[in-house]
Design a protein around this motif. Structure first.
Motif, PDB file in Angstrom:
ATOM      1  N   ILE A 129       0.837  -1.087  -0.065  1.00  0.00           N
ATOM      2  CA  ILE A 129      -0.140   0.055  -0.016  1.00  0.00           C
ATOM      3  C   ILE A 129       0.854   1.241  -0.110  1.00  0.00           C
ATOM      4  CG2 ILE A 129      -1.824   1.458   1.012  1.00  0.00           C
ATOM      5  CD1 ILE A 129      -2.912  -1.410   2.293  1.00  0.00           C
ATOM      6  N   TYR A 130       0.617   2.222  -0.701  1.00  0.00           N
ATOM      7  CA  TYR A 130       1.120   3.369  -1.162  1.00  0.00           C
ATOM      8  C   TYR A 130       0.145   4.725  -0.881  1.00  0.00           C
ATOM      9  CZ  TYR A 130       4.866   0.245  -3.330  1.00  0.00           C
ATOM     10  OH  TYR A 130       5.769  -0.593  -3.720  1.00  0.00           O
ATOM     11  N   ASP A 131       1.042   5.678  -0.342  1.00  0.00           N
ATOM     12  CA  ASP A 131       0.446   6.947  -0.442  1.00  0.00           C
ATOM     13  C   ASP A 131       0.594   7.547  -1.625  1.00  0.00           C
ATOM     14  OD1 ASP A 131       2.859   8.181  -0.589  1.00  0.00           O
ATOM     15  OD2 ASP A 131       2.809   8.793   1.750  1.00  0.00           O
ATOM     16  N   LEU A 132      -0.119   8.825  -2.008  1.00  0.00           N
ATOM     17  CA  LEU A 132      -0.087   9.471  -3.239  1.00  0.00           C
ATOM     18  C   LEU A 132       1.241   9.940  -3.581  1.00  0.00           C
ATOM     19  CD1 LEU A 132      -3.566  11.258  -3.327  1.00  0.00           C
ATOM     20  CD2 LEU A 132      -3.006   8.816  -4.254  1.00  0.00           C
ATOM     21  N   HIS A 133       2.107   9.899  -2.738  1.00  0.00           N
ATOM     22  CA  HIS A 133       3.703  10.594  -3.084  1.00  0.00           C
ATOM     23  C   HIS A 133       4.489   9.189  -3.305  1.00  0.00           C
ATOM     24  CE1 HIS A 133       2.861  14.643  -1.907  1.00  0.00           C
ATOM     25  NE2 HIS A 133       2.136  14.201  -0.720  1.00  0.00           N
ATOM     26  N   GLY A 134       3.856   8.003  -3.469  1.00  0.00           N
ATOM     27  CA  GLY A 134       4.979   7.128  -3.812  1.00  0.00           C
ATOM     28  C   GLY A 134       5.378   6.248  -2.640  1.00  0.00           C
ATOM     29  N   ARG A 135       5.204   6.694  -1.455  1.00  0.00           N
ATOM     30  CA  ARG A 135       5.808   6.119  -0.271  1.00  0.00           C
ATOM     31  C   ARG A 135       4.816   4.831   0.139  1.00  0.00           C
ATOM     32  NH1 ARG A 135       6.132  11.879   1.600  1.00  0.00           N
ATOM     33  NH2 ARG A 135       3.890  11.562   2.234  1.00  0.00           N
ATOM     34  N   ASN A 194      -1.397 -10.994   4.183  1.00  0.00           N
ATOM     35  CA  ASN A 194      -2.920 -11.583   4.444  1.00  0.00           C
ATOM     36  C   ASN A 194      -3.828 -10.487   3.573  1.00  0.00           C
ATOM     37  OD1 ASN A 194      -1.843 -12.844   6.725  1.00  0.00           O
ATOM     38  ND2 ASN A 194      -1.580 -11.051   7.816  1.00  0.00           N
ATOM     39  N   LYS A 195      -4.811 -11.472   3.431  1.00  0.00           N
ATOM     40  CA  LYS A 195      -5.991 -10.687   2.525  1.00  0.00           C
ATOM     41  C   LYS A 195      -6.981  -9.936   3.398  1.00  0.00           C
ATOM     42  CE  LYS A 195      -7.358 -14.599   0.417  1.00  0.00           C
ATOM     43  NZ  LYS A 195      -8.030 -15.238  -0.497  1.00  0.00           N
ATOM     44  N   LEU A 196      -6.937  -9.763   4.901  1.00  0.00           N
ATOM     45  CA  LEU A 196      -7.583  -9.064   5.661  1.00  0.00           C
ATOM     46  C   LEU A 196      -6.683  -8.177   6.242  1.00  0.00           C
ATOM     47  CD1 LEU A 196     -10.286  -8.057   6.692  1.00  0.00           C
ATOM     48  CD2 LEU A 196     -10.290 -10.001   8.472  1.00  0.00           C
ATOM     49  N   ILE A 197      -6.465  -6.948   6.245  1.00  0.00           N
ATOM     50  CA  ILE A 197      -5.671  -6.076   6.876  1.00  0.00           C
ATOM     51  C   ILE A 197      -6.231  -5.115   7.789  1.00  0.00           C
ATOM     52  CG2 ILE A 197      -3.573  -4.356   6.021  1.00  0.00           C
ATOM     53  CD1 ILE A 197      -3.798  -6.081   3.296  1.00  0.00           C
ATOM     54  N   HIS A 198      -5.563  -4.764   8.777  1.00  0.00           N
ATOM     55  CA  HIS A 198      -6.158  -3.622   9.926  1.00  0.00           C
ATOM     56  C   HIS A 198      -5.552  -2.339   9.209  1.00  0.00           C
ATOM     57  CE1 HIS A 198      -8.220  -6.125  12.463  1.00  0.00           C
ATOM     58  NE2 HIS A 198      -7.034  -7.310  12.475  1.00  0.00           N
ATOM     59  N   THR A 199      -6.002  -1.431   9.107  1.00  0.00           N
ATOM     60  CA  THR A 199      -5.683  -0.067   8.510  1.00  0.00           C
ATOM     61  C   THR A 199      -5.654   0.968   9.659  1.00  0.00           C
ATOM     62  OG1 THR A 199      -7.851   0.569   7.569  1.00  0.00           O
ATOM     63  CG2 THR A 199      -6.238  -0.515   6.417  1.00  0.00           C
ATOM     64  N   ASN A 200      -5.670   0.623  10.748  1.00  0.00           N
ATOM     65  CA  ASN A 200      -5.964   1.427  11.859  1.00  0.00           C
ATOM     66  C   ASN A 200      -4.746   2.472  12.030  1.00  0.00           C
ATOM     67  OD1 ASN A 200      -5.027  -1.110  13.025  1.00  0.00           O
ATOM     68  ND2 ASN A 200      -4.736  -0.050  15.048  1.00  0.00           N
ATOM     69  N   LEU A 201      -3.522   1.885  11.719  1.00  0.00           N
ATOM     70  CA  LEU A 201      -2.200   2.480  11.895  1.00  0.00           C
ATOM     71  C   LEU A 201      -1.931   3.539  10.755  1.00  0.00           C
ATOM     72  CD1 LEU A 201       0.029  -0.333  13.254  1.00  0.00           C
ATOM     73  CD2 LEU A 201      -1.481   1.407  14.329  1.00  0.00           C
ATOM     74  N   ILE A 202      -2.863   3.523   9.684  1.00  0.00           N
ATOM     75  CA  ILE A 202      -2.451   4.571   8.524  1.00  0.00           C
ATOM     76  C   ILE A 202      -3.337   5.736   8.721  1.00  0.00           C
ATOM     77  CG2 ILE A 202      -1.474   2.830   7.155  1.00  0.00           C
ATOM     78  CD1 ILE A 202      -3.771   3.127   5.403  1.00  0.00           C
ATOM     79  N   ARG A 203      -2.938   6.859   8.233  1.00  0.00           N
ATOM     80  CA  ARG A 203      -3.776   8.148   8.291  1.00  0.00           C
ATOM     81  C   ARG A 203      -4.830   8.057   7.453  1.00  0.00           C
ATOM     82  NH1 ARG A 203       0.831  12.775   8.665  1.00  0.00           N
ATOM     83  NH2 ARG A 203       1.869  12.070  10.561  1.00  0.00           N
ATOM     84  N   SER A 204      -5.876   9.025   7.453  1.00  0.00           N
ATOM     85  CA  SER A 204      -6.996   9.305   6.448  1.00  0.00           C
ATOM     86  C   SER A 204      -6.283   9.818   5.375  1.00  0.00           C
ATOM     87  CB  SER A 204      -8.099  10.126   7.124  1.00  0.00           C
ATOM     88  OG  SER A 204      -8.761   9.742   8.303  1.00  0.00           O
ATOM     89  N   GLY A 205      -7.046   9.409   4.267  1.00  0.00           N
ATOM     90  CA  GLY A 205      -6.417   9.504   2.718  1.00  0.00           C
ATOM     91  C   GLY A 205      -6.676   8.712   1.793  1.00  0.00           C
ATOM     92  N   VAL A 206      -6.056   8.940   0.683  1.00  0.00           N
ATOM     93  CA  VAL A 206      -6.200   8.072  -0.722  1.00  0.00           C
ATOM     94  C   VAL A 206      -5.060   7.317  -0.539  1.00  0.00           C
ATOM     95  CG1 VAL A 206      -6.780   8.221  -3.109  1.00  0.00           C
ATOM     96  CG2 VAL A 206      -7.907   9.798  -1.688  1.00  0.00           C
ATOM     97  N   TYR A 207      -5.369   5.995  -0.947  1.00  0.00           N
ATOM     98  CA  TYR A 207      -4.144   5.190  -1.159  1.00  0.00           C
ATOM     99  C   TYR A 207      -4.317   4.440  -2.414  1.00  0.00           C
ATOM    100  CZ  TYR A 207      -3.246   6.514   3.754  1.00  0.00           C
ATOM    101  OH  TYR A 207      -2.602   7.403   4.830  1.00  0.00           O
ATOM    102  N   ILE A 208      -3.198   3.729  -2.602  1.00  0.00           N
ATOM    103  CA  ILE A 208      -3.018   2.950  -3.750  1.00  0.00           C
ATOM    104  C   ILE A 208      -2.368   1.616  -3.302  1.00  0.00           C
ATOM    105  CG2 ILE A 208      -1.812   2.165  -6.003  1.00  0.00           C
ATOM    106  CD1 ILE A 208      -3.810   4.745  -6.112  1.00  0.00           C
ATOM    107  N   ALA A 209      -3.198   0.509  -3.634  1.00  0.00           N
ATOM    108  CA  ALA A 209      -2.831  -0.881  -3.115  1.00  0.00           C
ATOM    109  C   ALA A 209      -2.588  -1.764  -4.382  1.00  0.00           C
ATOM    110  CB  ALA A 209      -4.051  -1.617  -2.733  1.00  0.00           C
ATOM    111  N   GLN A 210      -1.192  -2.263  -4.523  1.00  0.00           N
ATOM    112  CA  GLN A 210      -0.708  -3.056  -5.277  1.00  0.00           C
ATOM    113  C   GLN A 210      -0.869  -4.652  -4.915  1.00  0.00           C
ATOM    114  OE1 GLN A 210       3.272  -2.216  -6.376  1.00  0.00           O
ATOM    115  NE2 GLN A 210       2.732  -0.547  -7.187  1.00  0.00           N
TER     116      GLN A 210
END
Length: 434
Positions: free
Chosen positions: A390-396, A403-419
């Motif tokens: 998973i990358y943010d919009l700056h490519g980081r 795992n196919k079920l992932i907890h996202t509580n540790l990432i900030r609100s925003g738009v993300y790209i999943a490869q």
């Protein structure tokens, strides 16, 4: 022929580099506001490029810069051609010491041509056999496939394209006869350094929106009509790049994308999506992949972006001014900037990792669901799931998991790209965390 440069110059003095994709370093030029463009990336370590006055593009300068260490350091030099008023068309490096440069006349009565250096640019010797001595001669391109075999390409003279070939490193040249070339249209010309190459194949563009192509190092040629009416006009222009001998892309100045799979004979528009878009300036495939990088140098359309799926989905990198782009492979690539001797800036070097995965020709069937209430990302696929990045919009890259079920509580609100990687390939999808 030279297309009018319409780049509006601006500089950001922000010292924060795009460390996850680009890192900006000094281009070696002694004066500020010197742009760097027309890269020729010879190998993983060596690249040559041409400098120009980024503050006043009408001001002619004859400068280059090169790197021998994958872009960590750049050393600037001067094209000493015996006439400081000649314009610089194109540059083709062979090794660290050897390179060829094409120069064009900027005044009545001047004669352009091809020059060669064998001492890393300290001295340059004109290749008089590539004469370009017609009053209408206008050298646009020089390209060497290896140390011996090269082409010098100019506008039409005497009714046919002025193209010279050499098979001995420039010691002699032969002009191709008109019977070996497609006839130019009325008033049709080429453009400075606007061409693409892949293996033994080379393509150059024209003012009629046509693409002239050779698949055998210039022995025989064909011509195709592109979707553009002009590759270098003041209102419409474009750039092209080829990943293989058959698969290529055109980007026009408004960011439209067209692709070919038959060496340029036919083109189809691409309907793309994603969190970014092509920038309308320069475009470069990573050779033999489905990855490409787009850059923009216009003051009101500046930035860079990349695609990992042959131009279908785009991810934005930045909104900095990039005046060119060229990649050698998935770890070595460059983009032009403007020199700033105070902050040691002037050229972008690719330092990311998002382009390093193997490409696939087709996207796999994958569904992606994000539950904002439970802060969980669920991946659904019938294929054998391998991993997700998973990358943010700056490519980081902010998260990776098997795992196919992932907890996202540790990432900030925003738009993300999943490869999402499976045994059948990879799909890139967007999701929003609220």
């Amino acid at each position: 022929m030279m297309r009018k440069i319409v780049i509006g110059f601006f500089i950001s003095f922000c010292l924060v580099a795009q460390a996850q994709f680009w890192t900006e370093t000094t281009s070696g030029f002694p004066a500020n506001f010197t742009g760097l463009s027309k890269f020729h990336v010879v190998d993983a370590n060596l690249a040559w490029a041409i400098g120009y006055d980024g503050f006043n593009t009408a001001n002619n300068i004859q400068q280059f810069s090169k790197t021998d260490d994958s872009g960590f350091t750049w050393t600037a030099g001067v094209f000493d051609l015996g006439d400081t008023t000649l314009g610089i068309s194109d540059l083709s490096g062979v090794d660290s010491n050897t390179a060829f440069v094409a120069a064009y006349p900027r005044q009545a009565g001047q004669q352009g041509g091809i020059w060669k250096t064998i001492d890393a640019g300290v001295t340059w010797t004109q290749q008089t056999a590539a004469s370009f001595n017609n009053a209408a001669s206008f050298p646009n391109i020089v390209h060497y496939f290896d140390a011996n075999n090269g082409l010098a390409i100019g506008d039409p003279t005497n009714g046919y394209w002025e193209i010279y070939t050499s098979n001995n490193g420039g010691a002699t040249y032969s002009r191709l006869p008109s019977a070996s070339l497609p006839a130019p249209l009325n008033n049709e010309t080429g453009y400075l350094a606007q061409f693409a190459h892949s293996g033994d194949s080379i393509w150059f563009t024209t003012s009629a929106g046509r693409i002239v192509h050779s698949a055998n190092r210039g022995v025989t040629w064909s011509v195709y009509q592109s979707p553009l009416s002009d590759f270098g006009g003041t209102t419409i222009f474009g750039d092209l790049s080829f990943a293989t001998a058959n698969r290529g892309v055109i980007q026009d100045n408004t960011g439209n994308i067209f692709k070919t799979t038959d060496a340029g004979q036919t083109w189809n528009g691409v309907v793309f999506s994603g969190t970014g878009a092509p920038y309308g300036g320069a475009i470069s495939y990573l050779p033999n992949t489905f990855h490409m990088v787009s850059t923009g140098g216009e003051a009101n359309f500046a930035g860079s972006s990349y695609s990992l799926d042959d131009g279908t989905t785009w991810i934005n990198i930045d909104t900095d001014q990039h005046v060119d782009v060229a990649f050698f492979n998935d770890t070595v690539g460059y983009s032009g900037s403007f020199s700033n001797t105070t902050n040691n800036l002037g050229v972008f070097r690719y330092t990311g990792s998002v382009l390093n995965e193997a490409s696939v020709a087709e996207l796999v069937e994958v569904q992606l669901f994000h539950n904002n209430r439970t802060e969980q990302l669920e991946i659904s696929t019938d294929q054998l799931f391998k991993k997700v990045r998973i990358y943010d919009l700056h490519g980081r890259m902010v998260l990776t998991s098997t795992n196919k079920l992932i907890h996202t509580n540790l990432i900030r609100s925003g738009v993300y790209i999943a490869q999402i990687f499976t045994d059948s390939g990879r799909k890139t999808s967007k999701f929003i965390k609220h």
